[in-house]
Motif scaffolding. Structure first.
Motif, PDB file in Angstrom:
ATOM      1  N   ASN A 163      53.697  47.911  44.019  1.00  0.00           N
ATOM      2  CA  ASN A 163      54.471  47.684  42.813  1.00  0.00           C
ATOM      3  C   ASN A 163      53.510  47.728  41.635  1.00  0.00           C
ATOM      4  O   ASN A 163      52.624  46.881  41.509  1.00  0.00           O
ATOM      5  CB  ASN A 163      55.186  46.324  42.882  1.00  0.00           C
ATOM      6  N   ASP A 164      53.686  48.729  40.751  1.00  0.00           N
ATOM      7  CA  ASP A 164      52.804  48.886  39.592  1.00  0.00           C
ATOM      8  C   ASP A 164      52.856  47.699  38.637  1.00  0.00           C
ATOM      9  O   ASP A 164      51.932  47.499  37.837  1.00  0.00           O
ATOM     10  CB  ASP A 164      53.173  50.152  38.813  1.00  0.00           C
ATOM     11  N   GLU A 165      53.917  46.920  38.703  1.00  0.00           N
ATOM     12  CA  GLU A 165      54.084  45.801  37.783  1.00  0.00           C
ATOM     13  C   GLU A 165      53.378  44.544  38.276  1.00  0.00           C
ATOM     14  O   GLU A 165      53.426  43.503  37.623  1.00  0.00           O
ATOM     15  CB  GLU A 165      55.574  45.511  37.584  1.00  0.00           C
ATOM     16  N   ILE A 166      52.729  44.621  39.422  1.00  0.00           N
ATOM     17  CA  ILE A 166      51.993  43.474  39.975  1.00  0.00           C
ATOM     18  C   ILE A 166      50.508  43.795  39.969  1.00  0.00           C
ATOM     19  O   ILE A 166      50.102  44.899  40.350  1.00  0.00           O
ATOM     20  CB  ILE A 166      52.459  43.161  41.410  1.00  0.00           C
ATOM     21  N   ASP A 167      49.688  42.843  39.537  1.00  0.00           N
ATOM     22  CA  ASP A 167      48.238  43.037  39.544  1.00  0.00           C
ATOM     23  C   ASP A 167      47.707  42.730  40.939  1.00  0.00           C
ATOM     24  O   ASP A 167      47.953  41.659  41.492  1.00  0.00           O
ATOM     25  CB  ASP A 167      47.574  42.139  38.507  1.00  0.00           C
ATOM     26  N   HIS A 168      46.933  43.656  41.501  1.00  0.00           N
ATOM     27  CA  HIS A 168      46.420  43.508  42.855  1.00  0.00           C
ATOM     28  C   HIS A 168      44.912  43.293  42.865  1.00  0.00           C
ATOM     29  O   HIS A 168      44.251  43.601  43.854  1.00  0.00           O
ATOM     30  CB  HIS A 168      46.774  44.742  43.685  1.00  0.00           C
ATOM     31  N   LEU A 169      44.365  42.760  41.773  1.00  0.00           N
ATOM     32  CA  LEU A 169      42.930  42.490  41.691  1.00  0.00           C
ATOM     33  C   LEU A 169      42.650  40.990  41.759  1.00  0.00           C
ATOM     34  O   LEU A 169      43.350  40.192  41.136  1.00  0.00           O
ATOM     35  CB  LEU A 169      42.356  43.048  40.390  1.00  0.00           C
ATOM     36  N   LYS A 170      41.605  40.644  42.491  1.00  0.00           N
ATOM     37  CA  LYS A 170      41.168  39.250  42.614  1.00  0.00           C
ATOM     38  C   LYS A 170      39.663  39.209  42.368  1.00  0.00           C
ATOM     39  O   LYS A 170      38.923  40.050  42.881  1.00  0.00           O
ATOM     40  CB  LYS A 170      41.504  38.722  44.017  1.00  0.00           C
ATOM     41  N   PHE A 171      39.209  38.201  41.588  1.00  0.00           N
ATOM     42  CA  PHE A 171      37.810  38.121  41.185  1.00  0.00           C
ATOM     43  C   PHE A 171      37.203  36.766  41.549  1.00  0.00           C
ATOM     44  O   PHE A 171      37.907  35.756  41.594  1.00  0.00           O
ATOM     45  CB  PHE A 171      37.670  38.301  39.670  1.00  0.00           C
ATOM     46  N   SER A 172      35.878  36.761  41.743  1.00  0.00           N
ATOM     47  CA  SER A 172      35.154  35.496  41.870  1.00  0.00           C
ATOM     48  C   SER A 172      33.777  35.645  41.243  1.00  0.00           C
ATOM     49  O   SER A 172      33.210  36.757  41.209  1.00  0.00           O
ATOM     50  CB  SER A 172      35.014  35.082  43.339  1.00  0.00           C
ATOM     51  N   PHE A 173      33.249  34.537  40.736  1.00  0.00           N
ATOM     52  CA  PHE A 173      31.902  34.511  40.155  1.00  0.00           C
ATOM     53  C   PHE A 173      31.202  33.268  40.659  1.00  0.00           C
ATOM     54  O   PHE A 173      31.731  32.155  40.514  1.00  0.00           O
ATOM     55  CB  PHE A 173      31.970  34.513  38.625  1.00  0.00           C
ATOM     56  N   ASP A 174      30.035  33.457  41.265  1.00  0.00           N
ATOM     57  CA  ASP A 174      29.265  32.352  41.848  1.00  0.00           C
ATOM     58  C   ASP A 174      30.116  31.474  42.756  1.00  0.00           C
ATOM     59  O   ASP A 174      30.048  30.242  42.727  1.00  0.00           O
ATOM     60  CB  ASP A 174      28.606  31.511  40.746  1.00  0.00           C
TER      61      ASP A 174
END
Length: 338
Positions: A163-174
């Motif tokens: 679904n293009d309307e859903i963001d499929h990215l997840k991030f982490s820092f330290d």
């Protein structure tokens, strides 16, 4: 008549002021002290007059401090799978030498893409093996970055249907999850401003910038029904295998740089990919396998948290910006090889 003359004079003054502002806005300065272009002011090309654009598909202006002619250049702000430094599809790489090769790896394992004294970039592979096949179909699902004493990861989240309307990215820092607000040009900076994440579309596309080290353009994409039909992946109905399309640009790798992709930036590297083969596959799983996404423990890994590059021992050409679509040469004495 006097009123008309005053109006004309005012219009001329406004045009002059606007012109001065425009000229200043279209000139960028190289701030890298190690660059021969340090403090040079460079006008942006007419094809990309600004450093950002409301149009995600438009090229933008940037300073290439490694340019031998000290000129601002245009670049795509989204990953280009047909340029050097690309890692897309079932992973199809284009090396720093311009040669296309495939590295299959194995599903649910991690491999070092780039390992240098001051930089480590790993990838986690996801995959699928239909009945009767001897190997996995694999795709890059996540990237793990180690630089200095910091760690950063980004990954494509699982989706049963795209679904293009859903963001499929997840991030982490330290080790801590971080949030980057949705929206084109929305950005997050690390506390020391040594890592920046900027969205290049409302969702599912970002550029990760490590100043004077690397720039990483990332898109999240699914395996489409057309992909499945053409390649006979036999993808199950409950997983579209969301994965990453990546393009790397590097600004000073050492001549000993290692990794599945990194080694292709060595000045004397002899690429084992066989020319003329439809899918030239190269090995190296045992050399570059790491125990986790954020480990630097492969047999050929070089990364050290205190790693400091000798500025005399760097690959100064920014291969990731070469454009081989316009002819045999890049205009800087580099021959583009297919």
């Amino acid at each position: 008549m006097k009123i008309l003359s005053s109006s004309c004079l005012l219009i001329i003054l406004l045009c002059l002021v606007a012109g001065v502002i425009q000229i200043d806005a279209l000139s960028l300065t190289c701030t890298s002290r190690s660059s021969p272009c340090f403090l040079y002011r460079m006008p942006c090309p007419s094809e990309c007059p600004t450093t950002s654009s409301a149009n995600p598909k438009a090229k933008v202006c940037y300073v290439n401090c490694k340019s031998p002619v000290c000129q601002a250049e245009c670049k795509n702000h989204r990953a280009n799978c047909n340029s050097p430094g690309a890692a897309c599809l079932d992973p199809r790489f284009i090396g720093g030498d311009g040669i296309v090769f495939y590295f299959h790896g194995k599903k649910d394992e991690h491999f070092s893409l780039v390992s240098d004294l001051n930089l480590q970039i790993n990838a986690r592979f996801i995959g699928h093996r239909p009945a009767g096949r001897t190997r996995d179909y694999t795709w890059i699902q996540a990237l793990g970055i180690l630089v200095d004493s910091n760690t950063f990861s980004l990954e494509a989240t699982r989706a049963s249907a795209w679904n293009d309307e859903i963001d499929h990215l997840k991030f982490s820092f330290d080790g801590k999850e971080l949030s980057v607000a949705e929206g084109h040009l929305s950005a997050w900076n690390s506390p020391e401003n040594d890592l920046k994440v900027e969205r290049t579309s409302n969702r599912n596309s970002v550029v990760v910038t490590l100043p004077e080290i690397a720039e990483i353009l990332v898109n999240v994409v699914p395996i489409t029904k057309e992909d499945d039909r053409i390649h006979n992946y036999q993808i199950p109905s409950n997983d579209c295998f969301a994965h990453l399309e990546v393009q790397f640009r590097f600004f000073g790798l050492s001549s000993q740089v290692e990794g599945v992709l990194g080694r292709t930036y060595q000045p004397d590297f002899q690429n084992p990919a066989k020319p003329g083969v439809a899918m030239p596959v190269v090995g190296g799983e045992d050399k570059y396998r790491t125990t986790s996404l954020l480990s630097a423990d492969c047999h050929f890994c070089l990364f050290s948290p205190a790693g400091i590059l000798d500025q005399k021992d760097t690959v100064t050409m920014e291969y990731g910006t070469l454009d081989c679509t316009g002819g045999a040469t890049s205009g800087m004495g580099i021959v583009c090889r297919k």
